[in-house]
Design a protein around this motif. Structure first.
Motif, PDB file in Angstrom:
ATOM      1  N   SER A  47       0.853  -1.200   0.000  1.00  0.00           N
ATOM      2  CA  SER A  47       0.000   0.000   0.000  1.00  0.00           C
ATOM      3  C   SER A  47       0.888   1.249   0.000  1.00  0.00           C
ATOM      4  O   SER A  47       0.573   2.249  -0.653  1.00  0.00           O
ATOM      5  CB  SER A  47      -0.938   0.009   1.203  1.00  0.00           C
ATOM      6  N   ASP A  70       5.325   1.376  11.636  1.00  0.00           N
ATOM      7  CA  ASP A  70       5.164  -0.082  11.497  1.00  0.00           C
ATOM      8  C   ASP A  70       5.950  -0.814  12.576  1.00  0.00           C
ATOM      9  O   ASP A  70       7.081  -0.450  12.896  1.00  0.00           O
ATOM     10  CB  ASP A  70       5.660  -0.551  10.119  1.00  0.00           C
ATOM     11  N   LEU A  71       5.309  -1.828  13.124  1.00  0.00           N
ATOM     12  CA  LEU A  71       5.977  -2.754  14.043  1.00  0.00           C
ATOM     13  C   LEU A  71       6.172  -4.039  13.234  1.00  0.00           C
ATOM     14  O   LEU A  71       5.247  -4.833  13.099  1.00  0.00           O
ATOM     15  CB  LEU A  71       5.068  -3.020  15.250  1.00  0.00           C
ATOM     16  N   SER A  91       1.951   1.539  16.969  1.00  0.00           N
ATOM     17  CA  SER A  91       1.201   2.771  16.689  1.00  0.00           C
ATOM     18  C   SER A  91       0.643   3.355  17.984  1.00  0.00           C
ATOM     19  O   SER A  91       0.536   4.571  18.125  1.00  0.00           O
ATOM     20  CB  SER A  91       0.106   2.516  15.662  1.00  0.00           C
ATOM     21  N   ASP A 113      -3.681   0.503   8.581  1.00  0.00           N
ATOM     22  CA  ASP A 113      -3.573  -0.898   8.151  1.00  0.00           C
ATOM     23  C   ASP A 113      -2.551  -1.616   9.047  1.00  0.00           C
ATOM     24  O   ASP A 113      -1.704  -2.351   8.567  1.00  0.00           O
ATOM     25  CB  ASP A 113      -3.161  -1.012   6.677  1.00  0.00           C
TER      26      ASP A 113
HETATM   27  C1  LIG Z   1      -1.603  -5.938   7.202  1.00  0.00           C
HETATM   28  S1  LIG Z   1       0.085  -5.539   7.392  1.00  0.00           S
HETATM   29  C2  LIG Z   1       0.256  -4.067   6.443  1.00  0.00           C
HETATM   30  C3  LIG Z   1       0.129  -4.311   4.966  1.00  0.00           C
HETATM   31  C4  LIG Z   1       0.463  -3.147   4.092  1.00  0.00           C
HETATM   32  N1  LIG Z   1      -0.383  -1.998   4.372  1.00  0.00           N
HETATM   33  C5  LIG Z   1       0.337  -3.556   2.638  1.00  0.00           C
HETATM   34  O1  LIG Z   1      -0.693  -3.303   1.989  1.00  0.00           O
HETATM   35  O2  LIG Z   1       1.272  -4.168   2.132  1.00  0.00           O
HETATM   36  C6  LIG Z   1       0.128  -4.963   9.034  1.00  0.00           C
HETATM   37  C7  LIG Z   1       1.473  -4.440   9.513  1.00  0.00           C
HETATM   38  O3  LIG Z   1       1.290  -3.776  10.769  1.00  0.00           O
HETATM   39  C8  LIG Z   1       2.231  -4.277  11.700  1.00  0.00           C
HETATM   40  N2  LIG Z   1       1.671  -4.105  13.059  1.00  0.00           N
HETATM   41  C9  LIG Z   1       1.039  -5.014  13.829  1.00  0.00           C
HETATM   42  N3  LIG Z   1       0.688  -4.478  14.995  1.00  0.00           N
HETATM   43  C10 LIG Z   1       1.098  -3.188  14.963  1.00  0.00           C
HETATM   44  C11 LIG Z   1       1.027  -2.098  15.888  1.00  0.00           C
HETATM   45  N4  LIG Z   1       0.445  -2.240  17.069  1.00  0.00           N
HETATM   46  N5  LIG Z   1       1.563  -0.918  15.530  1.00  0.00           N
HETATM   47  C12 LIG Z   1       2.161  -0.755  14.308  1.00  0.00           C
HETATM   48  N6  LIG Z   1       2.268  -1.746  13.406  1.00  0.00           N
HETATM   49  C13 LIG Z   1       1.739  -2.943  13.727  1.00  0.00           C
HETATM   50  C14 LIG Z   1       2.396  -5.723  11.271  1.00  0.00           C
HETATM   51  O4  LIG Z   1       3.545  -6.328  11.828  1.00  0.00           O
HETATM   52  C15 LIG Z   1       2.480  -5.539   9.763  1.00  0.00           C
HETATM   53  O5  LIG Z   1       3.765  -5.139   9.395  1.00  0.00           O
END
Ligand SMILES: C[S@@+](CC[C@H](N)C(=O)[O-])C[C@H]1O[C@@H](n2cnc3c(N)ncnc32)[C@H](O)[C@@H]1O
Length: 272
Positions: free
Chosen positions: A125, A145-146, A193, A213
Motif C-alpha cells: 500500500s 510499522d511494528l 502505533s 492498516d
Molecule cells: C496488514 S500488514 C500491512 C500491509 C500493508 N499496508 C500492505 O498493503 O502491504 C500490518 C502491519 O502492521 C504491523 N503491526 C502489527 N501491529 C502493529 C502495531 N500495534 N503498531 C504498528 N504496526 C503494527 C504488522 O507487523 C504488519 O507489518
C-alpha cells in the motif's frame, strides 16, 4: 501547486499480459456474477468520489504505465521464496492491486501535504501511496510499522493474536519492496502505533490523509481513528483497511456521521 504529472520511472506494461488479464476477468465475471456486481458497485463509488469514471481511468492508466505492477509481481515472487515457502505461516498481508490503484487515485485526488499511515509490512500500500505523491509533486508520507521479521523470536504478546501474520524477509526493513526512487517522500517510524502515533500527530499538527492498516483489533482501530480525526483537516480523508474485522470502523462512521466510500469489500474511507 502545479501537478507534476506522472513520471514513468519503473517499467512499461506488456500488452499480451494485459490482454490475458482482461480475458481472465471476463470469464471469471461470467462464472460469478454476484461478486462481479459488487466489484462494479465499488468501482462506481470510487469513481463518484473521484469526480467521474474518466478520472478513475486516467489514474488507472498512470499506474499501468508506471510499471509498478510488474515490479510488485517480481518482488512478490521474492517474498514467496523467502517467507511463504518457509512454511512458518507468514503471508504477504498486502492490499490487492485493484485496491492499490483505488488508493493511488484517492491520494492523487486528495493531494495531501502531510499523510500518515500505520502498517507497512512489505510495502504494497505504501508503494501505491508514494507513487501518487510522486505524481502529485507534493506531499510526504509518515509511516509507522511494528514489523514481524521471519525467523526472529518475539516476546509473547508483541503482536495482536488475531493479526494476519504479515511477515517480512529475514534481515529486511518494512517497505523493502518499494522502488528506491519512490522513497524520497517517505519517513518510516519503527514501533507500535499505540506509542508512536500520538507524538507524530502532535508534531505534525494537521494531517490531510490518514490510513490505518496495522493492528486490526477493535482497541487499536478505535484508538487510531479517534487520534487521527481531530487533527485531520476539514475535507481530509481517513482510509482504513480491514473495516469488517471489528465494529470499530462502522461505529466510528456513525459517531462522526459520515457515510463510508468503499474501496474494496474490506477497505473504505471517510471524508471529514
Ligand atoms: C496488514 S500488514 C500491512 C500491509 C500493508 N499496508 C500492505 O498493503 O502491504 C500490518 C502491519 O502492521 C504491523 N503491526 C502489527 N501491529 C502493529 C502495531 N500495534 N503498531 C504498528 N504496526 C503494527 C504488522 O507487523 C504488519 O507489518
Amino acid at each position: 501547486m502545479e501537478d507534476a504529472g506522472h513520471k514513468s520511472t519503473i517499467r512499461s506494461a506488456a500488452v499480451p499480459a494485459a490482454l490475458k488479464r482482461r480475458l481472465y476477468r471476463t470469464v471469471r465475471d461470467l462464472r460469478h456474477p454476484g461478486p462481479a456486481l459488487e466489484r462494479r458497485r465499488i468501482r462506481d463509488e470510487v469513481a463518484r468520489f473521484l469526480g467521474g469514471r474518466d478520472v478513475l481511468r486516467r489514474y488507472e492508466r498512470e499506474v499501468r504505465e508506471s510499471g509498478l505492477r510488474e515490479h510488485l509481481l517480481a518482488k512478490g515472487r521474492e517474498h514467496h521464496d523467502a517467507v511463504v515457502a518457509t512454511g512458518a505461516g507468514h503471508s504477504l498481508g498486502a492490499i490487492g492491486y485493484t485496491e492499490g490503484v483505488y488508493l493511488y487515485a484517492v491520494v492523487r485526488t486528495a493531494r495531501p501535504e502531510a499523510m500518515v499511515e500505520t502498517g507497512v509490512a512489505n510495502g504494497f500500500s505504501t508503494a501505491f501511496t508514494l507513487l501518487a505523491l510522486q505524481a502529485n509533486g507534493v506531499g510526504h508520507l509518515h509511516s509507522i510499522d511494528l514489523p514481524r521479521e521471519v525467523g526472529r523470536d518475539y516476546e509473547p504478546g508483541t503482536f495482536y493474536e488475531g493479526e494476519g501474520r504479515a511477515g517480512i524477509p529475514p534481515g529486511s526493513e518494512p517497505g523493502w519492496l518499494i522502488p528506491e526512487i519512490l522513497k524520497e517522500r517517505w519517513t518510516l517510524i519503527l514501533g507500535r502505533s499505540q506509542e508512536e502515533l500520538p507524538p507524530l500527530l502532535e508534531r505534525l499538527g494537521t494531517v490531510d490523509t490518514f490510513m490505518h492498516d496495522s493492528e486490526h483489533s477493535f482497541d487499536c482501530m478505535w484508538f487510531e481513528f479517534n487520534a487521527a480525526w481531530p487533527v485531520l483537516r476539514p475535507g481530509g480523508v481517513l482510509v482504513s483497511d480491514d473495516v469488517n474485522s471489528t465494529e470499530a470502523f462502522a461505529r466510528f462512521s456513525v459517531q462522526e456521521r459520515r457515510d463510508p466510500v468503499r474501496l474494496a469489500r474490506g477497505m473504505a474511507l471517510l471524508r471529514k
